[in-house]
Motif scaffolding. Structure first.
Motif, PDB file in Angstrom:
ATOM      1  N   HIS A  34       0.831  -1.199   0.000  1.00  0.00           N
ATOM      2  CA  HIS A  34       0.000   0.000   0.000  1.00  0.00           C
ATOM      3  C   HIS A  34       0.866   1.250   0.000  1.00  0.00           C
ATOM      4  O   HIS A  34       2.013   1.229   0.440  1.00  0.00           O
ATOM      5  CB  HIS A  34      -0.910   0.017   1.231  1.00  0.00           C
ATOM      6  N   LYS A  37      -0.145   5.871   4.438  1.00  0.00           N
ATOM      7  CA  LYS A  37      -1.300   6.669   4.843  1.00  0.00           C
ATOM      8  C   LYS A  37      -0.901   7.832   5.744  1.00  0.00           C
ATOM      9  O   LYS A  37      -1.577   8.860   5.769  1.00  0.00           O
ATOM     10  CB  LYS A  37      -2.312   5.774   5.581  1.00  0.00           C
ATOM     11  N   ASP A  38       0.186   7.658   6.483  1.00  0.00           N
ATOM     12  CA  ASP A  38       0.598   8.674   7.445  1.00  0.00           C
ATOM     13  C   ASP A  38       1.617   9.651   6.863  1.00  0.00           C
ATOM     14  O   ASP A  38       2.018  10.599   7.534  1.00  0.00           O
ATOM     15  CB  ASP A  38       1.171   8.019   8.701  1.00  0.00           C
ATOM     16  N   LYS A  40       2.255  12.170   3.627  1.00  0.00           N
ATOM     17  CA  LYS A  40       1.474  12.819   2.572  1.00  0.00           C
ATOM     18  C   LYS A  40       2.302  13.278   1.377  1.00  0.00           C
ATOM     19  O   LYS A  40       1.744  13.611   0.335  1.00  0.00           O
ATOM     20  CB  LYS A  40       0.717  14.019   3.163  1.00  0.00           C
ATOM     21  N   GLU A  65      -5.937   3.496  -4.310  1.00  0.00           N
ATOM     22  CA  GLU A  65      -5.427   3.739  -2.957  1.00  0.00           C
ATOM     23  C   GLU A  65      -5.890   5.090  -2.419  1.00  0.00           C
ATOM     24  O   GLU A  65      -5.481   5.506  -1.346  1.00  0.00           O
ATOM     25  CB  GLU A  65      -3.899   3.713  -2.977  1.00  0.00           C
TER      26      GLU A  65
END
Length: 209
Positions: A34, A37-38, A40, A65
């Motif tokens: 993936h 997510k943390d 950017k 995603e």
């Protein structure tokens, strides 16, 4: 769209984005790993670059995603009617003749934006023997952002994402780590064998310097 622009997204870009996502799903591509997510802001190092469809499927995977992919484009493409479309698609205008070159321009873009996932075809062209250009690394290093390795396995129709890592400043050693990840995914791929040799050659040259 640029980080400081407020306007309606073009109809053409909405249509093209839907087509990209449809083609990605219709072709049956899958994702391994993936995107972070943390984090950017990062550079996505995409390889191997074997087809003009590569970006379409990378874009489909990133959108799956829930990440807007960005890419660099020659500044002359961001003129007239094409300007808004290119910006909506995630394009970032770069002028190779400007003082400081592309590295400084992209460093400024990373500093200005809250989110930026910059996709770079690290081999530079489809006709490469597998050697990588160093631009992706220098951009990430200058911007202080991590590199996310990404691979397009056309045979098994898989887009793979690896763990993000920050450049150490030792290009040869970092390139060797990247080559190990890519070779782990496609061990028989000739281009990644060339990449490993390139990394080891750079390390050897640094030792002799």
């Amino acid at each position: 769209m640029r980080h400081n622009e407020t306007r309606n997204v073009t109809l053409l870009s909405r249509l093209v984005n839907r087509i990209i996502l449809f083609l990605y799903k219709w072709k049956g591509w899958k994702i391994e790993g993936h995107l972070p997510k943390d984090i950017k802001k990062y550079v996505i190092a995409g390889a191997p670059h074997t087809s003009n469809w590569d970006f379409v499927f990378f874009a489909g995977a990133t959108k799956h995603e829930q990440v807007q992919p960005n890419f660099m484009g020659k500044h002359t493409l961001f003129q007239g009617m094409m300007r808004n479309f290119m910006l909506d698609m995630g394009g970032i205008s770069v002028d190779r003749s400007a003082p400081g070159g592309i590295i400084e321009q992209m460093q400024a873009e990373f500093e200005k934006r809250k989110e930026l996932a910059l996709v770079i075809a690290v081999e530079g062209s489809r006709t490469t023997d597998g050697s990588w250009k160093s631009g992706f690394y220098r951009i990430a290093q200058a911007a202080g952002v991590p590199i996310v390795p990404a691979i397009a396995d056309n045979e098994h129709m898989v887009i793979g994402f690896g763990e993000p890592f920050y450049p150490t400043g030792n290009y040869g050693e970092d390139l060797l780590k990247l080559s190990a990840w890519y070779r782990g995914k496609l061990p028989d791929n000739e281009r990644f064998k060339v990449l490993e040799k390139q990394a080891r050659s750079i390390i050897e040259e640094d030792r002799e310097a």
